[in-house]
Enzyme design. Structure first.
Site, PDB file in Angstrom:
ATOM      1  N   GLY A 159       0.834  -1.198   0.000  1.00 36.00           N
ATOM      2  CA  GLY A 159       0.000   0.000   0.000  1.00 36.00           C
ATOM      3  C   GLY A 159       0.865   1.243   0.000  1.00 36.00           C
ATOM      4  CG  LEU A 187       6.643   0.981   1.371  1.00 32.84           C
ATOM      5  CD1 LEU A 187       5.987   1.333   0.049  1.00 32.84           C
ATOM      6  CD2 LEU A 187       7.776  -0.014   1.174  1.00 32.84           C
ATOM      7  CG  HIS A 225      -0.461   1.100   7.310  1.00 34.43           C
ATOM      8  ND1 HIS A 225       0.478   0.677   8.229  1.00 34.43           N
ATOM      9  CD2 HIS A 225       0.195   1.923   6.446  1.00 34.43           C
ATOM     10  CE1 HIS A 225       1.650   1.243   7.928  1.00 34.43           C
ATOM     11  NE2 HIS A 225       1.502   1.994   6.848  1.00 34.43           N
ATOM     12  CD  GLU A 226      -0.969   2.343   2.842  1.00 35.76           C
ATOM     13  OE1 GLU A 226      -0.545   3.512   2.788  1.00 35.76           O
ATOM     14  OE2 GLU A 226      -0.227   1.368   3.094  1.00 35.76           O
TER      15      GLU A 226
HETATM   16 CO    CO Z   1       2.782   3.170   5.759  1.00 31.60          CO
END
Ligand code: CO
Length: 167
Positions: A46, A95, A136-137
């Site tokens: 994501g 990320l 999360h996103e």
């Molecule tokens: Co993230």
């Protein structure tokens, strides 16, 4: 299509609440294309627009295993969780916080309403991993990083380690 730079904690753009998209124009569609490519390249499951420096409410998700031939790209504009239930505990990374993972408590099931790239209203019902990734996103769009979802003691310990690594 160019790969985008992924911002790394503690970049302040990751902390900002992102603005809703009010017009789906060509530059937004290009951003979606570049975000998907950047997500697959990373590789990640994501990516949210603030992670590539755009504080707007846009995200891409694909939880299909990397070695799989098929792709199941989900592109959401102005996503909103309209219903949720249950809970799940599972490992999460980001990320923008490379090298760190933690077990995060999330809703088991979510129903998300959003616009697709054609401006049509869509509803995504998700459970398990897809539900986790969407939560999360969407958190990214509100400037919330996964470790902020931990209980106080675990959070403080992890934040200390993360700060040591990145600041
Ligand atoms: Co993230």
């Amino acid at each position: 299509m160019p790969l985008l730079d992924i911002l790394i904690y503690p970049d302040q753009k990751l902390k900002k609440k992102s603005k809703s998209v009010d017009k789906i124009d060509n530059s937004l569609l290009l951003l979606l294309d570049d975000m998907a490519e950047t997500m697959y390249d990373a590789p990640g499951v994501g990516l949210a627009a603030p992670q590539v420096g755009e504080n707007i409410r846009v995200l891409t998700v694909d939880i299909t295993p990397q070695d799989s031939e098929e792709k199941n790209l989900i592109e959401l504009i102005n996503p909103e969780i309209i219903d949720s239930d249950g809970s799940q505990l599972g490992e999460e990374g980001c990320l923008s916080v490379p090298g760190f993972v933690a077990n995060v408590n999330r809703k088991l099931n979510v129903k998300v309403q959003a616009l697709n790239r054609d401006g049509e209203e869509i509803t995504v019902e998700a459970s398990d991993l897809l539900s986790r990734v969407l939560q999360h996103e969407i958190d990214h769009l509100d400037g919330i990083l996964f470790f902020e979802r931990l209980g106080r003691l675990k959070r403080e310990l992890l934040v200390k380690k993360i700060k040591k690594a990145f600041i």
